[in-house]
Design a protein around this motif. Structure first.
Motif, short mmCIF file in Angstrom:
data_model
loop_
_atom_site.label_atom_id
_atom_site.label_comp_id
_atom_site.label_asym_id
_atom_site.label_seq_id
_atom_site.Cartn_x
_atom_site.Cartn_y
_atom_site.Cartn_z
N SER A 17 0.85 -1.37 -0.34
CA SER A 17 -0.20 -0.06 0.40
C SER A 17 0.79 1.27 -0.27
O SER A 17 1.94 1.57 0.33
CB SER A 17 -0.78 0.21 0.68
N ARG A 19 0.18 5.98 0.16
CA ARG A 19 -0.70 6.67 0.32
C ARG A 19 0.08 8.24 -0.41
O ARG A 19 1.05 8.45 0.68
CB ARG A 19 -1.66 6.88 1.88
N SER A 49 -8.40 8.70 -10.46
CA SER A 49 -9.56 9.17 -9.29
C SER A 49 -9.68 10.74 -8.87
O SER A 49 -8.80 11.01 -10.23
CB SER A 49 -8.95 8.30 -7.92
N THR A 61 -17.19 11.79 -5.48
CA THR A 61 -15.89 10.50 -6.31
C THR A 61 -15.72 10.34 -7.14
O THR A 61 -16.81 9.47 -7.87
CB THR A 61 -15.17 10.21 -4.77
N TYR A 63 -13.48 6.61 -9.59
CA TYR A 63 -12.65 5.66 -9.77
C TYR A 63 -12.58 4.52 -11.46
O TYR A 63 -13.79 4.80 -11.50
CB TYR A 63 -12.80 4.80 -8.38
N LYS A 68 -10.79 0.20 -9.08
CA LYS A 68 -11.88 0.37 -8.34
C LYS A 68 -11.80 -0.51 -7.19
O LYS A 68 -11.85 -1.75 -7.42
CB LYS A 68 -13.25 -0.21 -9.00
N ARG A 70 -9.85 -0.63 -4.34
CA ARG A 70 -8.44 -0.81 -3.96
C ARG A 70 -7.99 1.08 -3.97
O ARG A 70 -6.38 1.27 -3.46
CB ARG A 70 -7.23 -1.72 -4.67
N ILE A 71 -8.30 1.67 -4.30
CA ILE A 71 -7.86 3.39 -3.72
C ILE A 71 -9.23 3.95 -3.59
O ILE A 71 -10.58 3.09 -3.71
CB ILE A 71 -7.11 3.23 -5.66
N THR A 72 -8.64 4.74 -2.58
CA THR A 72 -9.88 6.08 -1.82
C THR A 72 -9.16 7.29 -2.08
O THR A 72 -7.81 7.36 -1.53
CB THR A 72 -10.03 5.22 -0.76
N SER A 74 -9.57 10.81 -1.02
CA SER A 74 -10.00 11.84 -0.33
C SER A 74 -9.81 13.62 0.07
O SER A 74 -8.51 13.17 -0.93
CB SER A 74 -10.08 11.58 1.23
N GLN A 85 -5.42 7.17 -1.70
CA GLN A 85 -4.86 5.37 -0.64
C GLN A 85 -5.24 4.76 -1.30
O GLN A 85 -6.17 4.48 -2.34
CB GLN A 85 -5.64 5.33 0.57
N ASN A 87 -4.35 0.52 -2.64
CA ASN A 87 -4.11 -0.95 -0.95
C ASN A 87 -3.85 -2.02 -2.87
O ASN A 87 -3.58 -1.43 -4.38
CB ASN A 87 -5.35 -1.55 -0.62
#
Length: 129
Positions: A17, A19, A49, A61, A63, A68, A70-72, A74, A85, A87
């Motif tokens: 991961s 960030r 994203s 948001t 993606y 999709k 696996r990521i976020t 913010s 983020q 992952n």
């Protein structure tokens, strides 16, 4: 002056991961959508994203399908920073990752970034064992 600066890239093993951070200065981040793009050698720049502006309270948001789940994305407007983020990273995720801004909303379809501006210098993500 308006500036976006990415950080947080590096070398990570497959499955790991990271960030990423996009630090904004010189403008009111809350009024702008921020997109994360990536570009691998020999490939086009793709939107990964996007997060819409926060001033209306209705933050949306977006993606890309390949990442999709696996990521976020913010945003923390108090810190003038947008985060990505990531992952379960795969070898094919390796690229230079860039952030850029767009007025208020995210694009509804595929974007190569022509409608974004104020690009940061990028941060390298390498996924390798």
């Amino acid at each position: 002056q308006v500036q976006l600066v990415e950080s947080g890239g590096g070398l990570v093993q497959p499955g790991g991961s990271l960030r990423l951070s996009c630090a904004a200065s010189g403008f009111n981040l809350g009024l702008w959508a921020i997109g994360w793009f990536r570009q691998a050698p020999g490939k086009e720049r793709d939107l990964v994203s996007c997060i819409s502006s926060s001033d209306t309270g209705d933050v949306k948001t977006h993606y890309t399908d390949s990442m999709k789940g696996r990521i976020t994305i913010s945003r923390d407007d108090t810190k003038s920073t947008v985060f990505l983020q990531m992952n379960s990273l795969k070898a094919e995720d390796a690229a230079v990752y860039y952030c850029a801004r767009r007025w208020r909303s995210c694009p509804t379809g595929i974007s190569r970034g022509a409608d974004f501006g104020s690009w940061g210098p990028g941060t390298q993500v390498t996924v390798s064992s």
